[in-house]
Design an enzyme around this catalytic site. Structure first.
Site, PDB file in Angstrom:
ATOM      1  N   TYR A   1     -12.211  -5.581  -4.958  1.00  0.00           N
ATOM      2  CA  TYR A   1     -13.532  -4.809  -5.467  1.00  0.00           C
ATOM      3  C   TYR A   1     -14.916  -5.638  -5.296  1.00  0.00           C
ATOM      4  O   TYR A   1     -15.631  -5.076  -4.577  1.00  0.00           O
ATOM      5  CB  TYR A   1     -13.251  -4.587  -7.341  1.00  0.00           C
ATOM      6  CG  TYR A   1     -14.535  -3.725  -7.656  1.00  0.00           C
ATOM      7  CD1 TYR A   1     -14.775  -2.425  -7.612  1.00  0.00           C
ATOM      8  CD2 TYR A   1     -15.473  -4.621  -8.357  1.00  0.00           C
ATOM      9  CE1 TYR A   1     -15.913  -1.897  -7.775  1.00  0.00           C
ATOM     10  CE2 TYR A   1     -16.587  -4.085  -9.087  1.00  0.00           C
ATOM     11  CZ  TYR A   1     -16.763  -2.407  -8.740  1.00  0.00           C
ATOM     12  OH  TYR A   1     -18.003  -2.010  -9.352  1.00  0.00           O
TER      13      TYR A   1
ATOM     14  N   SER B   1       0.844  -1.165  -0.085  1.00  0.00           N
ATOM     15  CA  SER B   1      -0.059   0.087  -0.181  1.00  0.00           C
ATOM     16  C   SER B   1       0.773   1.339  -0.123  1.00  0.00           C
ATOM     17  O   SER B   1       0.420   2.101  -0.624  1.00  0.00           O
ATOM     18  CB  SER B   1      -0.936   0.283   1.065  1.00  0.00           C
ATOM     19  OG  SER B   1      -1.568  -1.179   1.430  1.00  0.00           O
TER      20      SER B   1
ATOM     21  N   TYR C   1      -1.825 -11.144   2.412  1.00  0.00           N
ATOM     22  CA  TYR C   1      -1.810  -9.683   2.839  1.00  0.00           C
ATOM     23  C   TYR C   1      -3.371  -9.503   3.043  1.00  0.00           C
ATOM     24  O   TYR C   1      -4.220  -9.352   2.421  1.00  0.00           O
ATOM     25  CB  TYR C   1      -1.612  -8.840   1.553  1.00  0.00           C
ATOM     26  CG  TYR C   1      -1.351  -7.259   1.833  1.00  0.00           C
ATOM     27  CD1 TYR C   1      -1.763  -6.731   3.147  1.00  0.00           C
ATOM     28  CD2 TYR C   1      -0.611  -6.554   1.254  1.00  0.00           C
ATOM     29  CE1 TYR C   1      -1.297  -5.546   3.490  1.00  0.00           C
ATOM     30  CE2 TYR C   1      -0.687  -5.356   1.418  1.00  0.00           C
ATOM     31  CZ  TYR C   1      -0.780  -4.631   2.543  1.00  0.00           C
ATOM     32  OH  TYR C   1      -0.738  -3.614   2.709  1.00  0.00           O
TER      33      TYR C   1
ATOM     34  N   LYS D   1       0.855 -11.056   6.176  1.00  0.00           N
ATOM     35  CA  LYS D   1       0.746  -9.637   6.756  1.00  0.00           C
ATOM     36  C   LYS D   1      -0.437  -9.274   7.015  1.00  0.00           C
ATOM     37  O   LYS D   1      -1.603  -9.105   6.538  1.00  0.00           O
ATOM     38  CB  LYS D   1       1.177  -8.655   5.569  1.00  0.00           C
ATOM     39  CG  LYS D   1       1.257  -7.160   6.071  1.00  0.00           C
ATOM     40  CD  LYS D   1       1.829  -6.195   4.789  1.00  0.00           C
ATOM     41  CE  LYS D   1       2.049  -4.849   5.225  1.00  0.00           C
ATOM     42  NZ  LYS D   1       0.939  -3.989   5.830  1.00  0.00           N
TER      43      LYS D   1
END
Length: 302
Positions: free
Chosen positions: A112, A49, A138, A167
């Site tokens: 999405y 990110s 993630y 993560k």
């Protein structure tokens, strides 16, 4: 099968440094990489990110991955974020990262559509099956809208031998604890890395493996020293660093996305770099820069 944890410790999610025109600033990115390795980090994660992967084209992501892997040159393990909204693109990026010499991949769930459990398992099987590299999941439910539950993660680990860690970017000790008790208890080689600075100490105390969090871009010494103190059995010293890390998340509230805040903090902490960010992120205004500087000074970080 690998039975030791492959990815552990302090792994910064490296900010991608851009020129004022929005291209990759190779000199700036290289300088940041060198600083982080010198600070004693245990690995580097590119195109998360904070690396602004969601604002980049596939070709840009490939170019940044190749540059980063090449510049690190084996000094520490390199993880490349290859996730996205569709499997074909994620597979293409994953195979490119493998060919470019990455040590592992970090793959966020598609963000999405909400994806049924069956489709999510198939997605990760397709991605993990497309490469020989280790894959870290993630989990960032605040941004994806969908949590990777510990039970689902355990299913994925059992379905895909090369899924080796997660993560877990979630502001919940309970989630981290359950991830460790549910997945790591059954698969000790599985790496549980928190995604928030203020959960590093909790994660270590619970039996987890480390952190992939933004502050290690501008204050890597805090997390590196906390981990060292913890490993040395000096919990009082670890708690001392934890007190500072507990205050850091308020920095991220200065803007959304906070990728600009991280870059300004890198500069304020002594590394002059371009703070250009890609839209829809924008520059940090002067008032917020002043707030950031005050916060960093209060925490004795600059």
């Amino acid at each position: 099968m690998q039975h030791t944890v492959q990815f552990s410790g302090i792994i910064p999610p490296v900010s991608t440094i851009f020129t004022a025109e929005g291209g990759l600033d190779k000199n700036g990115t290289a300088a940041l990489i060198d600083d982080l390795i010198t600070a004693g980090v245990d690995g580097l994660f590119f195109l998360g990110s904070g690396g602004e992967f969601s604002q980049l084209s596939v070709e840009e992501r490939k170019a940044i991955a190749a540059f980063a892997i090449d510049h690190v040159a084996g000094r520490v393990p390199v993880l490349i974020g290859t996730g996205g909204t569709n499997a074909r693109e994620t597979i293409a990026l994953s195979q490119h990262a493998a060919q470019a010499g990455a040590d592992g991949l970090v793959v966020i769930n598609p963000y999405y559509w909400k994806v049924s459990e069956q489709n999510l398992i198939r997605y990760y099987q397709q991605v993990a099956g497309s490469v020989d590299l280790p894959v870290l999941l993630y989990n960032f439910p605040a941004l994806t809208g969908q949590d990777l539950s510990p039970a689902l993660v355990k299913t994925l680990v059992e379905a895909c031998p090369n899924i080796v860690g997660i993560k877990d970017t979630i502001d919940s000790v309970a989630h981290l604890r359950s991830m460790i008790h549910t997945v790591k208890a059954a698969h000790p080689h599985f790496s549980v890395l928190c995604g928030f600075d203020d959960h590093l100490f909790n994660t270590l105390l619970l039996g987890g493996d480390g952190v992939i969090s933004a502050s290690s871009n501008f204050a890597p010494q805090l997390s590196v020293r906390l981990l060292q103190a913890y490993r040395d059995g000096d919990l009082a010293q670890a708690a001392h660093y934890h007190q500072t890390l507990l205050q850091i998340p308020q920095i991220y509230q200065l803007d959304t996305p906070f990728v600009n805040v991280i870059k300004e903090a890198i500069v304020l902490c002594g590394r002059p770099l371009s703070t250009h960010v890609l839209p829809p992120a924008g520059p940090l205004d002067d008032a917020r820069k002043a707030q950031l500087k005050a916060l960093l000074q209060q925490l004795k970080l600059c």
